[in-house]
Design a protein around this motif. Structure first.
Motif, PDB file in Angstrom:
ATOM      1  N   VAL A   1       0.837  -1.199   0.000  1.00  0.00           N
ATOM      2  CA  VAL A   1       0.000   0.000   0.000  1.00  0.00           C
ATOM      3  C   VAL A   1       0.871   1.249   0.000  1.00  0.00           C
ATOM      4  O   VAL A   1       1.826   1.347   0.767  1.00  0.00           O
ATOM      5  CB  VAL A   1      -0.929   0.015   1.228  1.00  0.00           C
ATOM      6  CG1 VAL A   1      -1.757   1.294   1.265  1.00  0.00           C
ATOM      7  CG2 VAL A   1      -1.820  -1.213   1.241  1.00  0.00           C
ATOM      8  N   VAL A   2       0.578   2.190  -0.874  1.00  0.00           N
ATOM      9  CA  VAL A   2       1.178   3.519  -0.790  1.00  0.00           C
ATOM     10  C   VAL A   2       0.034   4.505  -0.594  1.00  0.00           C
ATOM     11  O   VAL A   2      -1.069   4.275  -1.060  1.00  0.00           O
ATOM     12  CB  VAL A   2       1.995   3.880  -2.058  1.00  0.00           C
ATOM     13  CG1 VAL A   2       3.228   3.020  -2.147  1.00  0.00           C
ATOM     14  CG2 VAL A   2       1.165   3.747  -3.311  1.00  0.00           C
ATOM     15  N   SER A   3       0.308   5.580   0.149  1.00  0.00           N
ATOM     16  CA  SER A   3      -0.786   6.470   0.551  1.00  0.00           C
ATOM     17  C   SER A   3      -0.559   7.884   0.063  1.00  0.00           C
ATOM     18  O   SER A   3       0.567   8.312  -0.156  1.00  0.00           O
ATOM     19  CB  SER A   3      -0.898   6.506   2.069  1.00  0.00           C
ATOM     20  OG  SER A   3      -0.881   5.200   2.584  1.00  0.00           O
ATOM     21  N   VAL A   4      -1.655   8.591  -0.079  1.00  0.00           N
ATOM     22  CA  VAL A   4      -1.608   9.996  -0.443  1.00  0.00           C
ATOM     23  C   VAL A   4      -2.446  10.758   0.564  1.00  0.00           C
ATOM     24  O   VAL A   4      -3.595  10.393   0.798  1.00  0.00           O
ATOM     25  CB  VAL A   4      -2.173  10.228  -1.862  1.00  0.00           C
ATOM     26  CG1 VAL A   4      -2.088  11.700  -2.237  1.00  0.00           C
ATOM     27  CG2 VAL A   4      -1.466   9.366  -2.888  1.00  0.00           C
ATOM     28  N   VAL A   5      -1.848  11.767   1.205  1.00  0.00           N
ATOM     29  CA  VAL A   5      -2.605  12.616   2.121  1.00  0.00           C
ATOM     30  C   VAL A   5      -2.533  14.014   1.539  1.00  0.00           C
ATOM     31  O   VAL A   5      -1.531  14.711   1.689  1.00  0.00           O
ATOM     32  CB  VAL A   5      -2.010  12.581   3.540  1.00  0.00           C
ATOM     33  CG1 VAL A   5      -2.874  13.402   4.486  1.00  0.00           C
ATOM     34  CG2 VAL A   5      -1.901  11.143   4.026  1.00  0.00           C
ATOM     35  N   ALA A   6      -3.563  14.381   0.805  1.00  0.00           N
ATOM     36  CA  ALA A   6      -3.502  15.635   0.062  1.00  0.00           C
ATOM     37  C   ALA A   6      -4.884  16.036  -0.417  1.00  0.00           C
ATOM     38  O   ALA A   6      -5.755  15.192  -0.561  1.00  0.00           O
ATOM     39  CB  ALA A   6      -2.579  15.467  -1.154  1.00  0.00           C
ATOM     40  N   PRO A   7      -5.056  17.332  -0.654  1.00  0.00           N
ATOM     41  CA  PRO A   7      -6.292  17.757  -1.331  1.00  0.00           C
ATOM     42  C   PRO A   7      -6.165  17.464  -2.826  1.00  0.00           C
ATOM     43  O   PRO A   7      -5.223  16.778  -3.253  1.00  0.00           O
ATOM     44  CB  PRO A   7      -6.346  19.256  -1.037  1.00  0.00           C
ATOM     45  CG  PRO A   7      -4.931  19.657  -0.819  1.00  0.00           C
ATOM     46  CD  PRO A   7      -4.184  18.454  -0.333  1.00  0.00           C
ATOM     47  N   ASN A   8      -7.109  17.976  -3.620  1.00  0.00           N
ATOM     48  CA  ASN A   8      -7.095  17.706  -5.065  1.00  0.00           C
ATOM     49  C   ASN A   8      -6.043  18.521  -5.795  1.00  0.00           C
ATOM     50  O   ASN A   8      -6.347  19.502  -6.454  1.00  0.00           O
ATOM     51  CB  ASN A   8      -8.473  18.014  -5.652  1.00  0.00           C
ATOM     52  CG  ASN A   8      -9.500  16.971  -5.299  1.00  0.00           C
ATOM     53  OD1 ASN A   8      -9.145  15.886  -4.855  1.00  0.00           O
ATOM     54  ND2 ASN A   8     -10.751  17.285  -5.511  1.00  0.00           N
ATOM     55  N   VAL A   9      -4.780  18.067  -5.667  1.00  0.00           N
ATOM     56  CA  VAL A   9      -3.688  18.706  -6.403  1.00  0.00           C
ATOM     57  C   VAL A   9      -3.097  17.658  -7.341  1.00  0.00           C
ATOM     58  O   VAL A   9      -3.361  16.472  -7.175  1.00  0.00           O
ATOM     59  CB  VAL A   9      -2.634  19.317  -5.450  1.00  0.00           C
ATOM     60  CG1 VAL A   9      -3.228  20.486  -4.675  1.00  0.00           C
ATOM     61  CG2 VAL A   9      -2.072  18.276  -4.502  1.00  0.00           C
ATOM     62  N   PRO A  10      -2.298  18.072  -8.351  1.00  0.00           N
ATOM     63  CA  PRO A  10      -1.929  17.111  -9.402  1.00  0.00           C
ATOM     64  C   PRO A  10      -1.198  15.855  -8.953  1.00  0.00           C
ATOM     65  O   PRO A  10      -1.321  14.827  -9.609  1.00  0.00           O
ATOM     66  CB  PRO A  10      -1.034  17.942 -10.328  1.00  0.00           C
ATOM     67  CG  PRO A  10      -1.484  19.337 -10.137  1.00  0.00           C
ATOM     68  CD  PRO A  10      -1.856  19.423  -8.686  1.00  0.00           C
ATOM     69  N   SER A  11      -0.451  15.862  -7.861  1.00  0.00           N
ATOM     70  CA  SER A  11       0.371  14.701  -7.518  1.00  0.00           C
ATOM     71  C   SER A  11      -0.443  13.435  -7.349  1.00  0.00           C
ATOM     72  O   SER A  11       0.068  12.341  -7.510  1.00  0.00           O
ATOM     73  CB  SER A  11       1.118  14.960  -6.221  1.00  0.00           C
ATOM     74  OG  SER A  11       0.178  15.217  -5.213  1.00  0.00           O
TER      75      SER A  11
ATOM     76  N   TRP B   1     -12.625  19.381 -10.033  1.00  0.00           N
ATOM     77  CA  TRP B   1     -12.514  18.507  -8.868  1.00  0.00           C
ATOM     78  C   TRP B   1     -13.010  19.140  -7.583  1.00  0.00           C
ATOM     79  O   TRP B   1     -12.257  19.273  -6.614  1.00  0.00           O
ATOM     80  CB  TRP B   1     -11.077  17.999  -8.728  1.00  0.00           C
ATOM     81  CG  TRP B   1     -10.866  16.799  -9.585  1.00  0.00           C
ATOM     82  CD1 TRP B   1     -10.220  16.749 -10.788  1.00  0.00           C
ATOM     83  CD2 TRP B   1     -11.342  15.476  -9.326  1.00  0.00           C
ATOM     84  NE1 TRP B   1     -10.281  15.475 -11.294  1.00  0.00           N
ATOM     85  CE2 TRP B   1     -10.960  14.667 -10.419  1.00  0.00           C
ATOM     86  CE3 TRP B   1     -12.069  14.902  -8.283  1.00  0.00           C
ATOM     87  CZ2 TRP B   1     -11.269  13.310 -10.483  1.00  0.00           C
ATOM     88  CZ3 TRP B   1     -12.381  13.549  -8.354  1.00  0.00           C
ATOM     89  CH2 TRP B   1     -11.981  12.774  -9.453  1.00  0.00           C
ATOM     90  N   THR B   2     -14.306  19.498  -7.541  1.00  0.00           N
ATOM     91  CA  THR B   2     -14.913  19.954  -6.295  1.00  0.00           C
ATOM     92  C   THR B   2     -15.084  18.784  -5.326  1.00  0.00           C
ATOM     93  O   THR B   2     -15.069  18.954  -4.112  1.00  0.00           O
ATOM     94  CB  THR B   2     -16.302  20.579  -6.566  1.00  0.00           C
ATOM     95  OG1 THR B   2     -16.930  19.859  -7.623  1.00  0.00           O
ATOM     96  CG2 THR B   2     -16.165  22.018  -6.955  1.00  0.00           C
ATOM     97  N   LEU B   3     -15.270  17.599  -5.865  1.00  0.00           N
ATOM     98  CA  LEU B   3     -15.362  16.380  -5.047  1.00  0.00           C
ATOM     99  C   LEU B   3     -13.953  15.926  -4.701  1.00  0.00           C
ATOM    100  O   LEU B   3     -13.106  15.838  -5.580  1.00  0.00           O
ATOM    101  CB  LEU B   3     -16.048  15.291  -5.881  1.00  0.00           C
ATOM    102  CG  LEU B   3     -16.236  13.938  -5.205  1.00  0.00           C
ATOM    103  CD1 LEU B   3     -17.467  13.974  -4.321  1.00  0.00           C
ATOM    104  CD2 LEU B   3     -16.364  12.837  -6.249  1.00  0.00           C
ATOM    105  N   PRO B   4     -13.672  15.619  -3.412  1.00  0.00           N
ATOM    106  CA  PRO B   4     -12.336  15.104  -3.112  1.00  0.00           C
ATOM    107  C   PRO B   4     -12.117  13.780  -3.846  1.00  0.00           C
ATOM    108  O   PRO B   4     -13.015  12.935  -3.850  1.00  0.00           O
ATOM    109  CB  PRO B   4     -12.371  14.878  -1.594  1.00  0.00           C
ATOM    110  CG  PRO B   4     -13.526  15.680  -1.089  1.00  0.00           C
ATOM    111  CD  PRO B   4     -14.515  15.730  -2.210  1.00  0.00           C
TER     112      PRO B   4
END
Lengths: 488, 488
Positions: free
Chosen positions: B66-76, B199-202
């Motif tokens: 598993v790899v995780s992303v903790v972020a808002p809707n940004v390109p990464s 991307w208003t929806l997370p």
């Protein structure tokens, strides 16, 4: 996570069968099938399909047995069965007479909308038909519990290829393949809910490009058509506010030859495949209000699997450039895993230069389970003359732009000692009323010479009243090739 | 036909991974991701994903880890990985500090578009970050050969539910489920090629309703957004000619409260779910140029699986009737096999009368493989008072129509001896500038009495500065219920 396995909740077989039940709920009162004065809603179609399934079961038809339909695009083909349209009964009877002595012939059910709806419900035929289509249907239980396939890999449909390059073959498609292809087509062509689809394409042709299931998925309306007649097509489009249709380029060509028309009320999406639409035909149909899309597929792929993937920014380009871009159809659709063109000698991918020719190979979930009988075909359409590859669609496109030409097909003529293969054109001319005078062979050749490099100009032009075509409207080039090779 | 079995040509695993490669071919120069001044094309996004996959492999990440992303809707978030947005770093560090002593903490990569693009490329933080996102990406090989899943049942994604009824749970979705859900959503909402999606929806919310993969399928453009700010949303819609967006009703509500706007240039499809849009909010957003669709889904279903299935003939109906029809979302989407509402006592289907409440059960290819940990939730939203079921959205809809009310939520209050449960309303008021005067509790109750049957009128109205919400904008009713039950 590795311990999370398929379970009964998430592993129901993929199938399009459930689309019908859904359409009967979501679009119960929307028209499903329209043919002349007959019109059904989705709840009626659902009920009729259950009744037909019930009757078939009563008649002893079991899982994995084949039932056949020999008919044009009339409503009875909404169920899958042994039905003979009155228009095709002599062909079927002839086929049955050829069966070996001890073979039990199949049961026959008569499709006869025209006769039946005129009030004559008795079977006035000397053939041993079981009943009318509607009679069989009425005997069925509308509360019949339909069954899902045991596996999504179960065979669902047997389509026969029309045979442009060899004999027809039976192509067997699974529930999974048809599901994937249907979703793929709806996405690739952005088909909206409640689309109105005109059946200019025979529904037996390449799985009907998946539109029989696609229309159930979007709760659309199927407008049926017994015969491809351009004036009738045009009036049906206007009458039913048709939004989508499909057809071989010959259908576009027919439409482009219509004159004195009121323009279409709103754009009609028409998908074509088989060969690229020529610029003159494209110009005329666009002016009428058609939006032409171009794809490629085989009965073996269950529908169109690669397409032009038109981009909105191309709308602003001049016609010739639009036609050039629209003649390409090499972008795989989303559900196709892989497409490649291989050198048949080495098995390596050919150069992607738009000219190198090879064998098309495809891989993905839309593909058939296999052929029931028959053998491999191959991709054709190129002539090699003096070491140069000549694309026959390119030469045909010039012939189509000649004002007297109605239809054109180019094949390789008997090999010339010097050039090898040379292009031979078969041409049919427009009807008398539309012609100011009849052009000569020489005139056609000179016309091509003005517009094509020397090596691409046909050495011979053969005039025909009509070009030989398959039942799906594709020119039977193998017949023309035989004629061309026999000429000296 | 029974002998025709799956073979290597037609049984490649269903997955959305190939959509990216296709988009890089068909839509190479079309914009894929836009965020502030950063913009990528599909060929760049494809290349960047391959580089990131290559870097991840070099860092030792293996299949099924598993790899995780903790972020808002940004390109990464276009790649799948262990990334922490600078905005969320303190939360992640706190979580890491809670790990048991002998546990090796995960490697951290910093997402910092704002800082990185300002030219400061060194890591000016005292946290042990491996590198910036862009640094990791640049180390990767753009010719990296990506691998398909071994099976379409392989886990692809782990989404966390936001927890309106209980604690968050890890929901594991397979490649197959995400493929089916993506195609399903594109068909259900008729999403065209080259759509422009805001991307208003997370994107972590319920698999981003499958739009991360859907946009690759149609070669669309993802417009990123760090924060749901209604004025920014409106200006991004106009700037980028947005065609589609999704969001909880709170997003619609925010938009409807904007004033002094130029109208939208062309209609914007907005899909909402979670609770039905109230008539006043629907009226305002429709007038602005939004076309509101309504569906229902769960993280466990990988996106929206039942919807309202809007019909074109309904466009002509008056607003109240349109709102009533749009509040329904019980039509299964084409790829869902079954949906039913069961009596939890008997396990039988409840009456389909639009009022009887039960447990929603679903079956189909979109559904999750399972939870990684956590326990069952259940469907709520009804209050039983004096033997009558009260639909909280119905009461909320009346509260939303009050000119002073900004947000409203209705839950069951402490049981009354006579009535059983009674409705308790939580309300936040509009900001000072938009209010002529502040209404009293009694006034709100009387307003409801004019518009609702007696038993549905809230017995209590609690004013709050803001209603408690999940990170996806859904009101946390379990918190309000706790408050209501504690009141006497």
């Amino acid at each position: 996570m590795e311990l999370l396995l398929p379970n009964p909740v998430n592993s129901t077989p993929l199938t399009t069968l459930g689309f019908l039940e859904r359409a009967a709920t979501a679009y119960s009162d929307s028209p499903s099938v329209v043919y002349n004065n007959i019109s059904y809603t989705w709840s009626q179609t659902h009920r009729r399909c259950l009744q037909m399934a019930s009757s078939l079961t009563s008649l002893g038809v079991q899982r994995s047995q084949v039932v056949s339909v020999v008919a044009p695009n009339v409503p009875s083909i909404e169920s899958k069965l042994v039905f003979v349209d009155h228009q095709s009964s002599s062909v079927v009877l002839e086929a049955i007479s050829l069966l070996p002595r001890n073979t039990k012939p199949p049961q026959l059910v008569l499709i006869d909308y025209e006769i039946y709806s005129s009030g004559s419900k008795s079977l006035s035929t000397n053939v041993d038909f079981l009943d009318h289509y509607e009679g069989v249907l009425e005997d069925g239980d509308p509360k019949f519990k339909w069954v899902r396939p045991r596996s999504e890999w179960d065979p669902m449909l047997l389509n026969y290829t029309s045979g442009t390059t060899s004999c027809p073959k039976g192509v067997c498609l699974s529930h999974r393949a048809i599901f994937i292809n249907t979703m793929n087509t709806l996405v690739d062509w952005s088909v909206p809910n409640q689309a109105v689809y005109l059946w200019t394409l025979p529904s037996f042709h390449t799985n009907g490009w998946s539109f029989p299931w696609g229309m159930a998925a979007v709760g659309g309306t199927n407008i049926c058509l017994r015969k491809v007649d351009p004036s009738l097509i045009y009036s049906l489009i206007k009458e039913h506010k048709v939004t989508h249709m499909c057809g071989a380029p010959v259908v576009l060509n027919m439409l482009s030859n219509l004159t004195d028309l009121e323009p279409l009320d709103s754009p009609v999406q028409i998908i074509t495949a088989g060969s690229p639409p020529s610029p003159p035909v494209l110009a005329k149909t666009e002016a009428m209000g058609f939006v032409v899309g171009h794809g490629y597929g085989l009965t073996e792929t269950g529908g169109i699997v690669v397409s032009c993937a038109w981009k909105k920014e191309w709308n602003e380009l001049p016609l010739a450039e639009r036609a050039r871009l629209n003649s390409r159809q090499g972008v795989k659709s989303v559900a196709l895993t892989e497409v490649d063109v291989l050198d048949p000698e080495t098995g390596e991918s050919v150069k992607r230069d738009g000219t190198t020719v090879g064998e098309v190979v495809l891989r993905g979930g839309c593909l058939m389970l296999g052929w029931l009988f028959g053998n491999h075909g191959s991709i054709q359409g190129y002539i090699i003359s003096g070491g140069e590859n000549i694309s026959s669609p390119e030469v045909e496109s010039v012939l189509y732009s000649h004002p007297a030409v109605d239809e054109a097909a180019v094949v390789a003529a008997k090999p010339d000692k010097f050039w090898g293969e040379t292009p031979c054109a078969f041409v049919s001319l427009k009807k008398n009323g539309e012609l100011t005078r009849i052009p000569s062979e020489k005139e056609i050749i000179e016309y091509c010479r003005d517009k094509l490099p020397h090596y691409m100009v046909p050495k011979t032009v053969v005039f025909k009243d009509e070009l030989p075509k398959t039942s799906t409207g594709k020119v039977q080039k193998f017949i023309l090739r035989r004629i061309a090779k026999a000429m000296s």
